[in-house]
Design an enzyme around this catalytic site. Structure first.
Site, PDB file in Angstrom:
ATOM      1  CG  MET A 174      39.730 -12.791   0.462  1.00  0.00           C
ATOM      2  SD  MET A 174      39.338 -13.550  -1.074  1.00  0.00           S
ATOM      3  CE  MET A 174      37.791 -14.111  -1.024  1.00  0.00           C
ATOM      4  CG  ASN A 220      37.629 -12.939   3.663  1.00  0.00           C
ATOM      5  OD1 ASN A 220      37.705 -13.854   2.801  1.00  0.00           O
ATOM      6  ND2 ASN A 220      38.556 -12.221   4.027  1.00  0.00           N
ATOM      7  CG  HIS A 264      38.250  -5.472  -7.021  1.00  0.00           C
ATOM      8  ND1 HIS A 264      38.410  -5.400  -8.299  1.00  0.00           N
ATOM      9  CD2 HIS A 264      38.485  -6.567  -6.501  1.00  0.00           C
ATOM     10  CE1 HIS A 264      38.501  -6.977  -8.600  1.00  0.00           C
ATOM     11  NE2 HIS A 264      38.506  -7.542  -7.280  1.00  0.00           N
ATOM     12  CD  GLU A 265      38.868  -7.066  -2.551  1.00  0.00           C
ATOM     13  OE1 GLU A 265      38.153  -7.811  -2.646  1.00  0.00           O
ATOM     14  OE2 GLU A 265      39.906  -7.054  -3.567  1.00  0.00           O
ATOM     15  CG  HIS A 318      34.728  -9.086  -4.965  1.00  0.00           C
ATOM     16  ND1 HIS A 318      34.241 -10.096  -6.218  1.00  0.00           N
ATOM     17  CD2 HIS A 318      36.026  -8.897  -5.130  1.00  0.00           C
ATOM     18  CE1 HIS A 318      35.346  -9.996  -6.714  1.00  0.00           C
ATOM     19  NE2 HIS A 318      36.390  -9.701  -6.281  1.00  0.00           N
TER      20      HIS A 318
HETATM   21 ZN   LIG Z   1      38.450  -9.346  -6.586  1.00  0.00          ZN
END
Ligand SMILES: [Zn+2]
Length: 1025
Positions: A430, A432, A464-465, A468
């Site tokens: 995730m 954050n 990927h993270e 983000h």
């Molecule tokens: Zn994602």
């Protein structure tokens, strides 16, 4: 978020459209684009209202639910009307499209039909106006005066709750949060206090915000103009996780107010919100840590907040903790002060403006290693005994952070970036902001036990993270309907970053494999447009599926190939600059791209056909001399009869690419934009062969005329390297997809596979094995063991010599290592060659050394699986599982344990994982998948799901990726009417909400398709194998 921790795609699933309470979905203006069919009216579904408590009264102007009801009724009827007209369109000649795709001038008959339709429309509208405005209310129709009657739900104290929509009003917006939390890891409770500074946009007496499961003990409101804080009443409406703060005076436009709320709650025992995790420390002592997972809707269960992505604000977080623990949050820690005996308070710097779902904090005893790059301190945190496995992650994160800053020309804006391995975590990872959380298997890399594929997974998830941090964190989708803007982009950037930074990992082939699987799911009628309207929590959860991720990324790849990399990169840089710290819709992305293409191409017009229509096209190519006649229609795996045709109103703007025998290298794919139903492309010269959708960079399937298929099949046999590896894999995928819809015979598909004896690359071979395994699984589960054995014989004939050539080592390039891993896993599970014997020998040696002998990592799972076949081996493996500190190794062991044929053991594994103690519940969906895959386990998996359904949805949340996955893996091999009925009946018996889940609809459709596939192909299979 990264929801696919291992097999990054277990064919997950989706959502339900709903327009009852929401803003208009992002639909195309049909008047302007008459040939486009963006949303199917019959897909629009409505939340049943009968279950809601309604209170009638008069009052405020900020909510007029009755009016909304009335509008919704009109919308509903309007939609039905539109639906009928669509029916007319395809059945009669209404707005038919001419064969070249242009919209024809209406004929006399058409005009008559239109006039009738118009008359019906006017009548329907008249009826709506004349009807009393009481649709959807419990009480039925009442006579009433013309004053608008308002319908509000009841708050928990019986008073009227002054808001009746799922989405929060926009009359009050948050600017800043001061949040103080005090979690107690002994009692597993926490106390909190939040001060929210809000700004009033429109005069109001209420502030509506989110809160879930919080026990609110005190609430006050202050304003610069007031002498002191005034106590306020807080009304709660838990059905929508909303609270309403009733102000003592009118809140005035332009003024700031500070809302203070004290509350307490329990740390969650799910994977959602502020949740607790137990773990064993380095001295095997049981301890607790607390971590957060807020995306999409759980920040509200840690603090009252405006929990929608567009309500961005700044956050000042303070955490009170025991002295022996430590804390982490999005921002760097600035000060620690003692507050009571043994208790200190950590304060973090004020965050950047961000969405609530990105807030994060952790209270634990973790250790880290760090490295500075470009004024940002990058740290990897793990449990102390696993600190030896974090180096790969640190190097990777630093390299990728540097790559993204250069690629986007925007610096990472925080001074620190922490990547934390959480010992129990449902998703893969995730994002954050500044505090990325991971599963241990997606962050930790252990030289002795992590395979080549594990390394690729860790690298991909970090990529990927980190993507983000820009796509999602800096620029955020306005609402969950456009989740693909976050997830499609992060997935796409993950592959771009890996291709540039770690080319040796060859992740483009991984991406290709995922595109194949996503298209299987997207060719179901139960699929959805990737940008789809959502309201309820289940619908929002269901957006986290492969369509948002992989289809989103695939469409970006197609666009990038068409407009070329430099323009594409300039477009996204433009988008990020234009919308930093803001919120966006899909159109904002296309507008930013159009600024770059500057009139040469309307990216918005092109991409809307892909974003707003579900599914994808089938392009049929017919060659005559130098002319290529191309035609498009929707590719739909249909359960309808053979002569059924798909909805003709679907039209995509397809950037076709093709290569021919006269192309001197692969640098010359040709491009053609097919924005009509059909077109003719003229070649410069006659060619021997032509292949469309080069490297499968486009999101469509291609069908050729008989002769052209034969030419391509021949080309594969005589000169396979005339086509790229990806093109070869694509042809295999393509032809089996066409078998599925009855366009090509199974015999022809098997003929194509005959070239595999000459194939040495992973992508085509793994695609062939995937297709053959699908067939094997179907016939095996129908009890046709002889036929299943003949499928395996076919593989043996094609790949036998390659299987025999494999060594049981970790030598070779990454591609060779993956190839070995794939073919040996297949060979051992089907007892080909001497695979099982070698694997069993290796397991014995490993067991004799008490697990100290190191095994080749790429075949480790295969060796464990062979060993787990005996009771002794299984027990030994389980004891090693409980003591191993490598999650990579444990993952392989668990898969082997779940491959046993002993059903009592299988049952025990699923049950133990659901309890979550000895085997963590995060592994459960993967265990059910492995169990359901095998013949002894496939009915057991489904039984387990049925028996434990309530527990499963409590632990994993309705609509979550885990639930999507569990429904899929436990049902996708069924191919009989009896199973179809059973699955249908089970979900229907639960609730309407459950039977309407997209994963349930897809599961049912998949069983129907399996039945159909068997009817269509079983005889041919028996004849030809
Ligand atoms: Zn994602």
């Amino acid at each position: 978020m990264e929801p696919f921790p291992h097999d990054r795609i277990q064919l997950p699933r989706n959502m339900i459209e709903n327009s009852m309470f929401e803003e208009e979905p992002d639909v195309v203006d049909l008047a302007k684009e008459p040939c486009l069919h963006p949303l199917e009216p019959d897909e629009v579904e409505y939340e049943p209202r009968s279950s809601r408590l309604l209170v009638r009264g008069l009052g405020e102007n900020e909510m007029d639910e009755d009016e909304e009801d009335y509008e919704s009724s009109a919308k509903l009827l309007g939609m039905s009307f539109m639906n009928r007209s669509t029916g007319l369109r395809s059945n009669a000649s209404g707005y038919s499209q001419s064969s070249d795709g242009s919209c024809s001038v209406p004929s006399l008959r058409t005009m008559v039909v239109c006039a009738v339709v118009l008359l019906i429309a006017v009548s329907v509208i008249m009826v709506i106006y004349l009807l009393p405005k009481c649709t959807f209310t419990k009480e039925g129709c009442h006579k009433k005066n013309h004053t608008m009657e308002l319908i509000y739900p009841l708050a928990t104290n019986g008073k009227r709750f002054p808001w009746a929509k799922n989405r929060l009003p926009s009359n009050v917006v948050p600017l800043h949060y001061d949040l103080i939390l005090q979690p107690n890891l002994t009692t597993t409770k926490f106390a909190g206090s939040v001060q929210i500074t809000v700004n009033v946009i429109q005069v109001t007496w209420n502030i509506i915000l989110h809160s879930s499961g919080l026990n609110i003990t005190k609430a006050t409101l202050t304003s610069a103009g007031w002498n002191q804080a005034k106590p306020v009443e807080v009304l709660e409406y838990p059905v929508r996780d909303q609270i309403a703060v009733v102000a003592p005076d009118a809140l005035l436009v332009g003024q700031n107010y500070t809302l203070s709320i004290d509350y307490s709650s329990n740390l969650s025992d799910t994977y959602y919100g502020f949740y607790k995790v137990s773990y064993k420390d380095e001295h095997a002592k049981k301890r607790w840590l607390a971590a957060t997972q807020f995306e999409p809707l759980a920040a509200r269960s840690a603090f009252p907040c405006f929990d929608e992505p567009a309500f961005k604000a700044t956050f000042l977080i303070k955490i009170k903790r025991d002295e022996q623990h430590s804390t982490l949050s999005n921002m760097p820690k600035i000060v620690t002060i003692p507050v009571a005996a043994g208790i200190v308070q950590d304060e973090f710097s004020v965050s950047l403006k961000m969405s609530t779902y990105l807030v994060a904090f952790i209270v634990a005893n973790l250790k880290n290693i760090s490295k500075e790059t470009n004024r940002t301190l990058v740290s990897i945190y793990a449990m102390p005994q696993k600190l030896g496995q974090v180096e790969h992650a640190l190097d990777t994160a630093v390299k990728l952070l540097e790559f993204y800053q250069k690629y986007f020309h925007i610096e990472y804006p925080l001074q620190k970036l922490d990547l934390v391995a959480i010992p129990d975590f449902q998703a893969g990872a995730m994002e954050n902001w500044g505090l990325i959380t991971f599963r241990e298997t997606t962050l930790l890399y252990d030289d002795k036990t992590s395979s080549a594929m594990d390394k690729k997974l860790v690298t991909a998830v970090i990529a990927h993270e980190l993507a983000h941090q820009w796509f999602g964190n800096l620029v955020t989708m306005e609402w969950w309907n456009d989740l693909w803007l976050n997830e499609g982009f992060a997935t796409f950037m993950e592959y771009i970053a890996m291709e540039r930074t770690f080319p040796e990992l060859q992740t483009d082939e991984e991406f290709l494999k995922l595109r194949f699987k996503t298209m299987m799911k997207d060719s179901l009628n139960a699929s959805r447009p990737i940008s789809s309207a959502v309201q309820s929590s289940e619908q929002i959860e269901e957006m986290f599926d492969t369509l948002s991720y992989i289809k989103g990324a695939s469409l970006l790849l197609m666009l990038k190939k068409y407009i070329k990399h430099d323009s594409f990169q300039a477009g996204i840089e433009n988008y990020l600059h234009n919308h930093s710290y803001g919120s966006t819709r899909s159109d904002d992305l296309w507008d930013s791209m159009n600024e770059i293409t500057n009139g040469t191409l309307d990216v918005k017009k092109l991409m809307k056909t892909w974003i707003l229509q579900k599914g994808f096209p089938l392009v049929t190519v017919k060659r005559k001399g130098k002319s290529l006649y191309v035609q498009q229609e929707r590719f739909l795996r249909s359960v309808e009869s053979e002569n059924w045709t798909s909805d003709a109103s679907y039209l995509w703007h397809i950037p076709l690419s093709y290569t021919t025998s006269s192309c001197s290298s692969f640098l010359c794919p040709y491009a053609y934009l097919l924005d009509q139903k059909s077109a003719t492309i003229e070649l410069q010269e006659e060619v021997k062969w032509v292949k469309f959708n080069v490297d499968m960079n486009g999101y469509y399937i291609v069908h050729y005329a008989e002769d052209d298929w034969n030419t391509l099949i021949n080309l594969l046999r005589t000169d396979p390297i005339a086509l790229s590896t990806k093109d070869r894999a694509h042809l295999i995928n393509n032809i089996f997809s066409l078998v599925g819809i009855g366009k090509v015979s199974l015999l022809k598909a098997f003929h194509l596979l005959d070239y595999l004896e000459k194939e040495n690359h992973t992508a085509p071979i793994s695609q062939a094995l995937f297709q053959l395994s699908l067939i094997y699984d179907l016939v095996e589960k129908r009890g046709m063991q002889n036929l299943a054995a003949r499928v395996v014989d076919r593989v043996k004939k094609l790949l036998g010599s390659k299987i025999d050539q494999q060594t049981w080592t970790d030598n070779g390039t990454l591609s060779e290592r993956e190839f070995r891993s794939t073919v040996l896993a297949f060979a051992c599970s089907h007892h080909l060659g001497n695979c099982s014997t070698t694997a069993t020998e290796l397991f014995k040696e490993w067991k004799a050394s008490n697990g100290t002998k190191s095994l080749p990592t790429d075949v480790m799972k295969t060796v464990f699986t062979a060993g787990a076949k005996t009771d002794d081996g299984w027990e030994f493996l389980l004891s090693m599982y409980t003591s191993s500190v490598s999650e990579a190794e444990k993952h392989k062991m668990l898969e082997a344990l779940a491959s046993t044929e002993d059903v009592r053991k299988l049952m025990w594994l699923m049950q133990t994982s659901l309890e979550g103690d000895l085997i963590r519940a995060q592994e459960l969906s993967h265990i059910i998948a492995t169990v359901s895959q095998s013949l002894p386990g496939h009915l057991l998996g489904w039984d387990f799901v049925k028996e434990n359904w309530e527990k499963l949805i409590r632990k994993f949340h309705l609509g979550s990726f885990a639930i999507q996955n569990i429904v899929t893996v436990s049902t996708f091999q069924f191919s009989t009417e009896a199973h179809l009925l059973e699955v249908k009946t089970f979900f229907e018996s639960k609730s309407e909400k459950i039977s309407q889940l997209r994963c349930v609809k897809e599961a049912i459709e998949t069983i129907q398709l399996n039945i159909k596939w068997m009817e269509r192909n079983l005889a041919a299979l028996q004849q030809w194998l």
